[in-house]
Design an enzyme around this catalytic site. Structure first.
Site, PDB file in Angstrom:
ATOM      1  CB  SER A 159      -0.906  -0.022   1.232  1.00  0.00           C
ATOM      2  OG  SER A 159      -1.828   1.053   1.209  1.00  0.00           O
ATOM      3  CE1 TYR A 184      -4.692  -2.990   4.187  1.00  0.00           C
ATOM      4  CE2 TYR A 184      -4.094  -0.672   4.389  1.00  0.00           C
ATOM      5  CZ  TYR A 184      -4.347  -1.783   3.606  1.00  0.00           C
ATOM      6  OH  TYR A 184      -4.243  -1.693   2.230  1.00  0.00           O
TER       7      TYR A 184
END
Length: 307
Positions: A159, A184
């Site tokens: 990400s 996350y």
């Protein structure tokens, strides 16, 4: 941020079709986790249309088969697979190795984002388990096929990276206070560190690894987020419309992982974090942290088959 642009003419708006122009993957075999939804589906279709045989390990094979039903003329197969269950990962790899002598491309695209606290396997935090540990185990167990390819690529879909991200070394499973976004980002940093160390181990065997930031794309990855949360974050408006200029299409989002997996200009490279079809030195990866994560992952999964 400084970027190495010497190996690409592509950028943020390039698509999977753009990066595969002139590339023939006939005779190549690829595995794409999550390859039947969102970025994974765009990746699967692009690789298959370029001639690759693509295997899609799927938590829901029936859903995968329906998603891939309109793909006549290309080689795509779906198989049962659960990243949260190492027994399932082992079973998939055994089936794969029995029928595929070599694996040219492994793309770790499946993932979960910002879910409620969930425990899987022996009590592992779900985002770390699914996004990282399952893929760590998969790469280890597929190692004979990756090395048999002669030259192979592994791509971990991470990400956008922030220097503040960290591995919670003293509580990697978030047993002392769960935060869905910290969990996350830890799992996505783990993707970056995993690719870094895998490349170090794989180079002598012709296996190179990259991590990628696909950018902002609306996909089922956001399924655990309430509409109100995305409105507050400025991602969408109250009617559900995307903020202008924020999101890429899935074909643009998947371009970087497809580029990292196939570009002949990257043959001498590896271990890099890639953004917008470019290798970048933004937030350089700590090799000692990568080695530490590898050792931790080996201890947790009982797998350390790559040397």
């Amino acid at each position: 941020m400084t970027c190495d642009t010497t190996h690409t003419t592509f950028g943020a708006h390039s698509t999977t079709g753009d990066v595969l122009t002139g590339i023939d993957l006939t005779g190549k075999t690829a595995v794409v986790t999550g390859g039947y939804s969102g970025l994974g589906l765009a990746t699967t279709l692009a690789l298959a249309q370029a001639g690759a045989r693509v295997v899609v390990p799927a938590l829901r094979p029936d859903v995968a088969q329906r998603a891939l039903a309109d793909t006549a003329g290309v080689e795509i197969e779906a198989d049962q697979f659960d990243l949260a269950d190492l027994t399932s990962v082992r079973a998939f790899t055994e089936r794969f190795l029995s029928s595929h002598p070599a694996l040219d491309i492994l793309i770790a695209s499946a993932g979960v984002m910002a879910c409620a606290e969930t425990r899987v396997g022996p009590g592992w935090e779900a985002q770390f388990a699914i996004n990282h540990l399952g893929h760590y185990a998969l790469a280890n167990l597929l190692w004979p096929a990756l090395t048999a390819a002669g030259t192979a690529r592994v791509v971990a879909v991470a990400s956008g990276r922030d220097p503040a991200w960290r591995i919670r070394w003293d509580d990697v499973q978030f047993e002392r206070g769960y935060d869905k976004w910290e969990a996350y980002t830890q799992s996505k940093l783990a993707n970056v560190l995993f690719a870094r160390h895998l490349d170090l181990l794989g180079r002598p065997h012709g296996v190179r690894a990259f991590s990628v930031n696909p950018g902002w794309i609306r996909t089922p990855l956001q399924r655990h987020l309430a509409v109100e949360e995305m409105v507050t974050a400025g991602w969408i408006d109250a009617d559900g419309n995307s903020a202008p200029g924020l999101f890429k299409t899935v074909e643009q989002g998947a371009a970087t992982q497809v580029w990292a997996a196939t570009s002949p200009h990257l043959d001498a490279n590896g271990g890099d974090y890639c953004v917008d079809c470019r290798r970048t030195d933004a937030s350089p990866t700590d090799d000692s942290a990568a080695a530490r994560l590898w050792a931790l992952s080996a201890d947790l999964t009982g797998l350390d088959l790559i040397d």
